[in-house]
Design an enzyme around this catalytic site. Structure first.
Site, PDB file in Angstrom:
ATOM      1  N   LYS A  79      -4.366   3.670   2.407  1.00 41.24           N
ATOM      2  CA  LYS A  79      -5.413   2.881   1.762  1.00 41.24           C
ATOM      3  C   LYS A  79      -6.506   3.768   1.162  1.00 41.24           C
ATOM      4  O   LYS A  79      -6.948   3.540   0.033  1.00 41.24           O
ATOM      5  CB  LYS A  79      -6.011   1.900   2.777  1.00 41.24           C
TER       6      LYS A  79
ATOM      7  N   GLY B 186      -4.045 -10.229   7.332  1.00 41.38           N
ATOM      8  CA  GLY B 186      -3.833 -11.644   7.598  1.00 41.38           C
ATOM      9  C   GLY B 186      -3.200 -12.339   6.415  1.00 41.38           C
ATOM     10  O   GLY B 186      -3.356 -11.924   5.263  1.00 41.38           O
TER      11      GLY B 186
ATOM     12  N   LYS C 229       0.810  -1.228   0.000  1.00 36.84           N
ATOM     13  CA  LYS C 229       0.000   0.000   0.000  1.00 36.84           C
ATOM     14  C   LYS C 229       0.839   1.273   0.000  1.00 36.84           C
ATOM     15  O   LYS C 229       0.473   2.271  -0.619  1.00 36.84           O
ATOM     16  CB  LYS C 229      -0.953  -0.010   1.195  1.00 36.84           C
TER      17      LYS C 229
END
Length: 404
Positions: free
Chosen positions: A202, A299, A102
């Protein structure tokens, strides 16, 4: 069936997850991609003698850049140093790149997307926003007939977990952070998360895609959650709300407003029920209305799943590369978020009479000791700060989520 040869840069959490998904779900992936996807090289400076993929490892990037069989590279190194150099060189050599980075996309997205277009390859980054939540692809394809007018939501699982634990268990910020670190939800240095920088990058990516111009994350007002107290959460609950760290981007006239900050969110709003490490993002289209995207925002396997979805996209569009695009941006297309109107939450030790004299109509929460908190009517941030400057000490000051 044709074969696409892939290299993976970095064998950390996300890189190893990507290799695992490609291996374990190879048949399903090949059927969807229309060709076999094979990992030919894994770049990492470390040794992995016990890995079942040990024969695929390389330590020299030149092995990958000079291998004409490798047509796609997965970058999971992170940061904007060597990851930027490797990504640029891969694109220049005619190799498509898929990434979860990102920071790199938010910083150099315009340049790298333009380079990919010039070289006739793809630069895709679904996994850079929201982990395993499919959001970039639906936004650029399924909602493509709409003018997107606003994006807002929860885009950082670490801060959402901390706020959830503070509210449920009555622990202060430092203890909730320590718990998040022990469970692996927060880094040893959690600054990027708790200060809002991760969420900021983001929303800059989503804003750039939605509004067509690069949004520089360094110019976006960003607040974190370290100032949120247990009392704030208790006051918020008394006012029928929870506190969430939200990203917000909205068209305002011919400009856009983008910022990151804690907000009070009504219990009636679906975002208030998104707890723990989960993420949720609302995209508002002028025809379709509000769409909520919910799921695991980080994750190993959710993020790897999003990367592999991009790999499949590249394989399916090998002869007509899929490309995202936005124009170069500048601060001239941004508006000052302090001018936007909303209701506000204020915690203070001023007396109620003084508050009523200065703010007029407000909704008070039940007092806790010498402190009180209240919600204002809609007003700009500039006006709120002008009033506070006349003698009301704000111990906390957050927007309340709602229409401007």
């Amino acid at each position: 069936m044709n074969h696409m040869k892939v290299a993976v840069l970095g064998f950390g959490v996300v890189g190893s997850g990507t290799v695992e998904v490609l291996d374990k779900n190879s048949d399903k992936i090949s059927n969807n991609a229309g060709q076999d996807i094979q990992v030919k090289r894994i770049l990492d400076i470390r040794e992995f003698p016990n890995s079942i993929y040990k024969d695929l490892f390389a330590k020299d990037f030149e092995e990958i850049i000079n291998d004409n069989e490798i047509s796609l590279v997965v970058e999971t190194i992170g940061g904007i140093g060597i990851a930027y150099e490797y990504t640029r060189r891969c694109l220049e050599s005619g190799k498509s790149v898929v990434t979860s980075n990102k920071e790199l996309v938010a910083t150099h997205g315009y340049e790298l997307l333009k380079l990919a277009e010039e070289k006739g390859v793809s630069y895709l980054f679904e996994a850079s926003v929201g982990g395993g939540i499919p959001i970039i692809r639906p936004m650029t394809q399924c909602v493509a007939a709409n003018q997107i007018t606003e994006i807002y939501g929860i885009l950082n699982g670490t801060t959402n977990y901390i706020l959830t634990e503070m509210g449920k268990n009555g622990v202060d910020f430092s203890l909730a952070l320590e718990d998040a670190q022990k469970k692996g939800y927060a880094e040893a240095d959690p600054t990027a998360d708790i200060d809002g920088h991760d969420a900021c990058r983001k929303i800059c990516i989503l804003s750039s895609l939605a509004f067509g111009r690069q949004v520089n994350w360094e110019s976006v007002p960003t607040e974190g959650i370290s100032t949120v107290t247990i009392n704030d959460l208790r006051f918020a609950d008394d006012l029928g709300c929870k506190i969430k760290l939200l990203v917000r981007a909205r068209i305002v006239g011919d400009k856009i407003s983008v910022y990151v900050a804690p907000h009070l969110v009504s219990h009636e709003n679906l975002l208030s029920g998104i707890d723990g490490v989960m993420n949720g993002v609302v995209i508002r289209g002028n025809m379709v209305g509000d769409l909520l995207f919910y799921g695991a925002g980080a994750g190993k396997m959710p993020t790897a799943s999003a990367i592999v979805a991009d790999i499949i996209d590249v394989a399916k569009h090998e002869n007509s590369p899929k490309q995202h695009k936005w124009e170069k941006g500048d601060t001239g297309n941004m508006t000052d978020s302090t001018q936007l109107e909303s209701a506000w939450y204020i915690r203070t030790d001023a007396d109620r009479r003084t508050i009523a004299n200065e703010f007029g109509e407000v909704i008070f929460a039940q007092e806790l000791g010498s402190q009180t908190a209240f919600k204002t009517v809609n007003m700009s941030g500039r006006k709120v700060r002008d009033i506070l400057g006349r003698g009301i000490p704000a111990l906390s000051l957050f927007r309340v989520l709602g229409d401007y």
